[in-house]
Design a protein around this motif. Structure first.
Motif: not given
Length: 575
Positions: A7-23
């Motif tokens: 579960q901790r690994g899936g949250s990071n990916a979402s976070t990265i994707g979200m960050v990437v989307s924001i960027v």
């Protein structure tokens, strides 16, 4: 534990994707903002470029410019650049300076053309008009230059030919001059020979010339002595003649007193031969003289006088020894110019007499003249149409009065040649008379008839006395002792005979009186007006004879008024 880790690994990916989307969204937003901002700048630049282009060219200016510079756009050449180069070339061709703006180059061209026109060397200013363009003007100037050059070449050729002709003429002139110098030298040699011959001749003839000069001097002395003796004798003879004439005048006066009234009146020229004045001053050789007559004596400018000797009587023909004309009039004296120079042997002297029958002796009365007949006033041998008018004008100018008919108050009758025979037509002069003049003529004719009878009786009774007087004059003339005196006395006797009335013819046994035809007083006025010119002439002569009025032909009249036939009289008649 193992389950939590995934579960901790899936949250990071979402976070990265979200960050990437924001960027990515931020980048896209930044790109959008940048693109929008850049588009506005481009739009502003485009607007500015459009405004700049509008300043450089409007409408079809660009297409026209491309036509003027067709090379623009090729090989990186711009239209404006090509236009600039073309304008620089045109300015350089027009003014010589490529940096001159087109307006300056054109103004320089116009100034140059105006200078050419103002110089006045061009026959037609239109040939250098700016409207022709620089090329047209240059072509016209070239044409003018070519014409001038051709004309100059022709003139130079003509000048060279003229110089050649002049050189030839100078050469010929030099040859002629040399020939003339040779001829002159030959002539000088001949002249020198002639002068030498003349000198020799003068030397040989000098003695003869001296002898002739001495003889001429002796003859001149003898001639001078003879002239002095002649002048002395002439003065003595004139004095003797004057003395004898005075004696004759005394005898005539005594005879006239014995005859009674009428004898002196019969001397028609007694008054005419009485001078009216005398010379006050006259210098030998001077053309001006002074007389003792002036304005108070009715003397006018241009009046002429005959000059008579102061010691001799006025001749019966009235001819003086000289003639003078008044050029200046004073109150009592006048200055006169000599218009006919007398003989050197009888010059005009102080004390000589002057006469003019037009000038009355009575200052309150004018001399009355009747002019009748035809007159030749230009002396060409033919009577002039207005000759009588010229004579009348002369008398009026000299101060006389012209009357139409002869009566007892008439002083002189000036006679021309007789008119042609009478015609049946009325004479203009006779038609101008009126009934009053006819009555005057009738009374005058009656008086003339009575006077003529008495005068004729006196003449008949005194014929023997006249003959005795003539014999006395002849005897006096014979006593003078010289031919000259005799001739002068005979002339004086003739003049006296002219003054006396002509005796009427008489039979040897019984003297008879022959009367002249009297005026027919029975004629009515109409008949007298119809008299022809010839009848008027005859009547005037007949009445003058009865009244013992002097009848003067033209030449004799001229003598008594100080004129003579020729240019002097013609000049007076033409005034």
């Amino acid at each position: 534990m193992a389950g939590v880790a995934p579960q901790r690994g899936g949250s990071n990916a979402s976070t990265i994707g979200m960050v990437v989307s924001i960027v990515v969204a931020a980048i896209m937003a930044g790109l959008s903002i940048w693109q929008f901002t850049n588009q506005e700048s481009l739009r502003t630049a485009a607007d500015q470029a459009t405004a700049a282009k509008a300043k450089l060219a409007k409408g079809n200016d660009e297409s026209v410019a491309r036509q003027l510079v067709p090379d623009a756009g090729a090989s990186g050449k711009s239209v404006i650049g090509e236009l600039n180069r073309a304008l620089q070339m045109a300015s350089g061709r027009l003014s010589g300076n490529q940096n001159d703006p087109p307006a300056v180059a054109l103004s320089k061209l116009d100034a140059a053309l105006k200078k050419i026109v103002d110089a006045g060397k061009i026959d037609s200013p239109d040939k250098v008009s700016p409207a022709l363009g620089a090329v047209g003007v240059i072509e016209n100037l070239h044409e003018l230059y070519a014409g001038e050059k051709d004309a100059r070449q022709k003139a130079e050729a003509a000048q060279e030919k003229a110089l050649a002709d002049l050189k030839g003429a100078l050469d010929r002139n030099e040859a002629i001059d040399k020939e003339l110098r040779d001829q002159l030298a030959a002539i000088n040699a001949k002249v020198e020979d002639l002068q030498n011959a003349k000198s020799e001749y003068e030397k040989t003839k000098s003695s003869e010339v001296e002898k002739l000069a001495a003889q001429i001097g002796e003859k001149r002395d003898e001639l001078d002595a003879m002239r002095r003796d002649t002048a002395s004798m002439r003065r003595k003879l004139i004095e003797e003649l004057s003395h004898r004439e005075a004696l004759l005048d005394e005898q005539k006066a005594a005879l006239a007193s014995l005859r009674g009234p009428g004898a002196e009146g019969a001397q028609e020229l007694a008054v005419a031969r009485n001078p009216v004045g005398s010379i006050l001053r006259a210098l030998p050789g001077d053309s001006l003289v002074h007389i003792d007559l002036g304005r108070r004596d009715r003397v006018v400018l241009g009046l002429t006088f005959a000059v008579y000797s102061g010691v001799a009587r006025v001749p019966s023909d009235g001819r003086g020894k000289g003639l003078i004309e008044v050029v200046s009039v004073g109150e009592r004296t006048s200055e006169c110019r000599v218009i006919s120079v007398p003989s050197p042997d009888d010059p005009i002297l102080e004390g000589d007499k002057v006469g003019n029958i037009v000038l009355s002796r009575d200052r309150s009365k004018k001399q009355r003249f009747v002019v009748i007949g035809r007159f030749d006033t230009d002396f060409d041998g033919t009577p002039d149409l207005r000759g009588a008018d010229a004579v009348k004008a002369l008398i009026r100018r000299f101060g006389g009065e012209i009357v139409d008919r002869v009566d007892a108050s008439t002083d002189y009758v000036v006679l021309g040649t007789e008119p042609s025979p009478p015609e049946d037509t009325l004479s203009p002069g006779a038609a101008a008379d009126d009934a009053g003049s006819a009555k005057t003529d009738e009374s005058a004719a009656t008086e003339i008839s009575d006077d003529n009878s008495a005068e004729s009786d006196d003449v008949s009774s005194d014929e023997s006395a006249d003959a005795g007087e003539s014999s006395d004059e002849s005897a006096d003339s014979d006593d003078s002792g010289g031919d000259d005196v005799t001739g002068s006395e005979e002339s004086s006797g003739d003049e006296a005979a002219e003054d006396k009335p002509t005796p009427t013819p008489a039979a040897p046994a019984v003297p008879t009186i022959v009367k002249s035809p009297e005026v027919d007083v029975t004629k009515d006025v109409r008949t007298r007006k119809a008299m022809s010119e010839r009848e008027l002439y005859d009547e005037a002569v007949r009445r003058a004879e009865k009244l013992s009025i002097p009848r003067l032909p033209l030449e004799r009249f001229l003598n008594f008024v100080g004129l003579e036939r020729g240019p002097i009289a013609v000049r007076q008649f033409e005034q």
